[in-house]
Scaffold this motif. Structure first.
Motif, PDB file in Angstrom:
ATOM      1  N   LEU A 117       0.327  -0.596  -0.174  1.00 25.24           N
ATOM      2  CA  LEU A 117      -0.135   0.429  -0.123  1.00 25.24           C
ATOM      3  C   LEU A 117       0.418   1.129  -0.646  1.00 25.24           C
ATOM      4  O   LEU A 117       0.753   2.582   0.154  1.00 25.24           O
ATOM      5  CB  LEU A 117      -0.518  -0.033   1.149  1.00 25.24           C
ATOM      6  CG  LEU A 117      -2.226  -1.432   1.468  1.00 25.24           C
ATOM      7  CD1 LEU A 117      -2.801  -1.078   2.985  1.00 25.24           C
ATOM      8  CD2 LEU A 117      -2.529  -1.432   0.401  1.00 25.24           C
ATOM      9  N   ALA A 118       2.712   1.591  -0.225  1.00 26.17           N
ATOM     10  CA  ALA A 118       2.961   2.007  -0.422  1.00 26.17           C
ATOM     11  C   ALA A 118       3.160   3.096  -1.296  1.00 26.17           C
ATOM     12  O   ALA A 118       3.253   3.900  -0.958  1.00 26.17           O
ATOM     13  CB  ALA A 118       4.189   1.666  -1.026  1.00 26.17           C
ATOM     14  N   ASN A 119       2.127   3.233  -2.706  1.00 26.17           N
ATOM     15  CA  ASN A 119       1.576   3.998  -3.373  1.00 26.17           C
ATOM     16  C   ASN A 119       0.414   3.884  -3.585  1.00 26.17           C
ATOM     17  O   ASN A 119      -0.299   3.140  -4.505  1.00 26.17           O
ATOM     18  CB  ASN A 119       2.432   4.344  -4.603  1.00 26.17           C
ATOM     19  CG  ASN A 119       2.367   5.136  -5.128  1.00 26.17           C
ATOM     20  OD1 ASN A 119       1.461   5.820  -5.530  1.00 26.17           O
ATOM     21  ND2 ASN A 119       2.842   4.626  -7.152  1.00 26.17           N
ATOM     22  N   MET A 120      -0.185   4.569  -2.680  1.00 28.96           N
ATOM     23  CA  MET A 120      -1.671   4.552  -3.108  1.00 28.96           C
ATOM     24  C   MET A 120      -2.413   5.424  -3.946  1.00 28.96           C
ATOM     25  O   MET A 120      -3.794   4.522  -4.980  1.00 28.96           O
ATOM     26  CB  MET A 120      -3.064   4.717  -1.737  1.00 28.96           C
ATOM     27  CG  MET A 120      -2.621   4.268  -0.768  1.00 28.96           C
ATOM     28  SD  MET A 120      -3.094   2.667   0.029  1.00 28.96           S
ATOM     29  CE  MET A 120      -5.516   2.665  -0.823  1.00 28.96           C
ATOM     30  N   ASP A 121      -1.937   5.830  -4.561  1.00 28.68           N
ATOM     31  CA  ASP A 121      -2.179   6.849  -5.740  1.00 28.68           C
ATOM     32  C   ASP A 121      -2.628   5.981  -7.367  1.00 28.68           C
ATOM     33  O   ASP A 121      -2.791   5.970  -8.301  1.00 28.68           O
ATOM     34  CB  ASP A 121      -1.610   8.084  -6.148  1.00 28.68           C
ATOM     35  CG  ASP A 121      -2.169   9.011  -5.301  1.00 28.68           C
ATOM     36  OD1 ASP A 121      -2.883   8.855  -4.462  1.00 28.68           O
ATOM     37  OD2 ASP A 121      -0.637   9.829  -4.793  1.00 28.68           O
TER      38      ASP A 121
END
Length: 57
Positions: free
Chosen positions: A27-31
């Motif tokens: 979930l490090a880069n939710m975008d």
């Protein structure tokens, strides 16, 4: 659950037990989250790290 069950069995049988747990989701880069990919690009890195650990054990 499976890890704790295997650990309990190993303790009962008085044998050594170890397990390497690896998750491929991030979930490090939710975008830019892609739920269908499950972090496949990190599989080889995780395998390499696990292999290095096993060699040292």
């Amino acid at each position: 659950m499976e890890c704790s069950a295997l650990g309990a069995c190993a303790q009962f049988r008085k044998v050594d037990f170890a397990q390497i747990l690896f998750t491929g989701d991030t979930l490090a880069n939710m975008d830019n989250y892609d739920r269908r990919n499950w972090g496949r690009s990190s599989y080889s890195v995780g395998l390499e790290i696990g292999a290095k650990i096993l060699i040292q054990v």
